[in-house]
Design an enzyme around this catalytic site. Sequence first.
Site, PDB file in Angstrom:
ATOM      1  N   TYR A  93       0.823  -1.211   0.000  1.00 48.96           N
ATOM      2  CA  TYR A  93       0.000   0.000   0.000  1.00 48.96           C
ATOM      3  C   TYR A  93       0.858   1.263   0.000  1.00 48.96           C
ATOM      4  O   TYR A  93       0.429   2.299  -0.500  1.00 48.96           O
ATOM      5  CB  TYR A  93      -0.899   0.036   1.241  1.00 48.96           C
ATOM      6  CG  TYR A  93      -2.261  -0.586   1.065  1.00 48.96           C
ATOM      7  CD1 TYR A  93      -2.390  -1.886   0.578  1.00 48.96           C
ATOM      8  CD2 TYR A  93      -3.412   0.112   1.396  1.00 48.96           C
ATOM      9  CE1 TYR A  93      -3.642  -2.465   0.438  1.00 48.96           C
ATOM     10  CE2 TYR A  93      -4.666  -0.460   1.256  1.00 48.96           C
ATOM     11  CZ  TYR A  93      -4.773  -1.749   0.781  1.00 48.96           C
ATOM     12  OH  TYR A  93      -6.011  -2.309   0.653  1.00 48.96           O
ATOM     13  N   LYS A  96       3.009 -15.275   1.891  1.00 52.77           N
ATOM     14  CA  LYS A  96       3.196 -15.964   0.607  1.00 52.77           C
ATOM     15  C   LYS A  96       4.696 -16.206   0.475  1.00 52.77           C
ATOM     16  O   LYS A  96       5.350 -15.791  -0.494  1.00 52.77           O
ATOM     17  CB  LYS A  96       2.620 -15.109  -0.531  1.00 52.77           C
ATOM     18  CG  LYS A  96       2.531 -15.816  -1.870  1.00 52.77           C
ATOM     19  CD  LYS A  96       1.497 -16.932  -1.921  1.00 52.77           C
ATOM     20  CE  LYS A  96       1.575 -17.663  -3.262  1.00 52.77           C
ATOM     21  NZ  LYS A  96       0.697 -18.864  -3.306  1.00 52.77           N
ATOM     22  N   ASP A 103      -3.177 -18.123  -0.007  1.00 51.50           N
ATOM     23  CA  ASP A 103      -4.196 -18.786  -0.832  1.00 51.50           C
ATOM     24  C   ASP A 103      -4.901 -19.867  -0.020  1.00 51.50           C
ATOM     25  O   ASP A 103      -6.132 -19.991  -0.041  1.00 51.50           O
ATOM     26  CB  ASP A 103      -3.595 -19.340  -2.136  1.00 51.50           C
ATOM     27  CG  ASP A 103      -2.319 -20.138  -1.922  1.00 51.50           C
ATOM     28  OD1 ASP A 103      -1.756 -20.135  -0.807  1.00 51.50           O
ATOM     29  OD2 ASP A 103      -1.876 -20.796  -2.891  1.00 51.50           O
ATOM     30  N   ASP A 132      -6.443  -6.828   4.054  1.00 50.14           N
ATOM     31  CA  ASP A 132      -7.572  -6.158   3.423  1.00 50.14           C
ATOM     32  C   ASP A 132      -8.510  -7.206   2.829  1.00 50.14           C
ATOM     33  O   ASP A 132      -9.720  -7.189   3.047  1.00 50.14           O
ATOM     34  CB  ASP A 132      -7.053  -5.216   2.332  1.00 50.14           C
ATOM     35  CG  ASP A 132      -8.178  -4.503   1.610  1.00 50.14           C
ATOM     36  OD1 ASP A 132      -9.103  -4.019   2.299  1.00 50.14           O
ATOM     37  OD2 ASP A 132      -8.140  -4.434   0.364  1.00 50.14           O
ATOM     38  N   ASP A 191     -12.385  -8.843   4.484  1.00 49.18           N
ATOM     39  CA  ASP A 191     -13.689  -8.824   3.800  1.00 49.18           C
ATOM     40  C   ASP A 191     -14.271 -10.232   3.751  1.00 49.18           C
ATOM     41  O   ASP A 191     -15.464 -10.437   3.962  1.00 49.18           O
ATOM     42  CB  ASP A 191     -13.551  -8.311   2.349  1.00 49.18           C
ATOM     43  CG  ASP A 191     -13.788  -6.810   2.229  1.00 49.18           C
ATOM     44  OD1 ASP A 191     -13.403  -6.071   3.157  1.00 49.18           O
ATOM     45  OD2 ASP A 191     -14.345  -6.385   1.195  1.00 49.18           O
TER      46      ASP A 191
HETATM   47  C1  IPM Z   1     -10.389  -0.965   4.081  1.00 50.63           C
HETATM   48  C2  IPM Z   1     -10.651  -0.317   2.755  1.00 50.63           C
HETATM   49  C3  IPM Z   1      -9.463   0.601   2.433  1.00 50.63           C
HETATM   50  C4  IPM Z   1      -8.243  -0.271   2.300  1.00 50.63           C
HETATM   51  C5  IPM Z   1      -9.662   1.483   1.169  1.00 50.63           C
HETATM   52  C6  IPM Z   1     -10.930   2.270   1.217  1.00 50.63           C
HETATM   53  C7  IPM Z   1      -8.482   2.369   0.952  1.00 50.63           C
HETATM   54  O1  IPM Z   1     -10.871  -1.260   1.780  1.00 50.63           O
HETATM   55  O2  IPM Z   1     -10.246  -0.243   5.094  1.00 50.63           O
HETATM   56  O3  IPM Z   1     -10.320  -2.194   4.148  1.00 50.63           O
HETATM   57  O4  IPM Z   1      -7.979  -0.836   1.235  1.00 50.63           O
HETATM   58  O5  IPM Z   1      -7.527  -0.390   3.290  1.00 50.63           O
HETATM   59 MN    MN Z   2     -10.969  -3.304   2.528  1.00 47.70          MN
END
Ligand code: IPM
Ligand code: MN
Length: 359
Positions: free
Chosen positions: A141, A192, A224, A248, A252
């Site tokens: 990042y 990884k 993975d 990240d 999710d």
């Molecule tokens: C998160 C979001 C952020 C990230 C974006 C909005 C920059 O997806 O906080 O997980 O990728 O960290």
């Molecule tokens: Mn995110």
Amino acid sequence: MTKKILILPGDGIGPEIVAEAVKVIDCLRAHHGLAVETEHALVGGAAYEAAGSPLPEATLALAREADAVLLGAVGGPQWDALDRPLRPEQGLLGLRAGLELFANLRPAILYPQLAEASSLKPEVVAGLDILIVRELTGGIYFGRPRGVETLPDGRRRGFNTLVYTEDEIRRIARVAFEAARRRGRRVCSVDKANVLECTELWRQVVTETAADYPDVELSHMYVDNAAMQLVRAPKQFDVMVTTNMFGDILSDEAAMLTGSIGMLPSASLNAEGRGMYEPIHGSAPDIAGRGVANPLATILSVAMMLRHSLDEPELAARVEAAVGEVLDQGLRTADIAAPGTREVGTAEMGDAVVAALRT
Ligand code: IPM
Ligand code: MN
């Protein structure tokens, strides 16, 4: 001593969900002795529109002075074509970097009332309680060089750099081991290392750090496989620690195990424990302004703030219990709606949590 909370509603559904979290803070202040002051500022697309920057100097300065920051969400399609430094996401990344919030805690906890809302079978997720510890100020990042260039032959070339120094790895590993001590005493480090040298170093440094935590069991997993294991048998995990980008993605995925990404809070902490608190979901432009977004992830982020930055663990537990109570009452926003429950909007959900807190 009165502590300061900076409120950054941001974009999309951000202002709607943050308004409900502010009701909760106000209730704690009025009825439960919480000594805080709040102040609002702009971030993301909203700040770009008002001040020409997704992270105005004034906002960063207020964030530095605050004991804690509560953020809604940033971003929206109307800003996607801007130059990268002007995009809403840079507001968020700038806050993370500017406040050195290297440790991102993302708990994925299944409320038993929501077992049916998970896309996995109830028995696979029942009792799920994972903590993802995501490194937040390094890795690909922030690594340099980065960019898109045009080669002499006219082809375009895009590049980013995955980079970690050993001290960056060690400090996030410590956060994971310390957290594991307060819960299931198991850490799974995700990398990884079979392909990326940088994460080979990650694995070595995490292993070295583990020597200081003989009471915590360490395992390693390739990313993975970790993505697969999360949907195959998620309850095998206690604490997962990983890089910025892997965290990240995996957070999710883990969120969805719990029924809805609309339920999960997060804390981003610096070395002194000051922090920024936000739901892990985004700005959901498709439902913004309609009053249907789930405010519970933001309200649960207030609970994390109470615990990690305001030294109010009892109030944190009260807020979490109030969320459990409204779910027991059968109230659901659209994202977690199910037969036999009552669908409510954002404000009604926030009001119900406040009512539960007052009794
Ligand atoms: C998160 C979001 C952020 C990230 C974006 C909005 C920059 O997806 O906080 O997980 O990728 O960290
Ligand atoms: Mn995110």
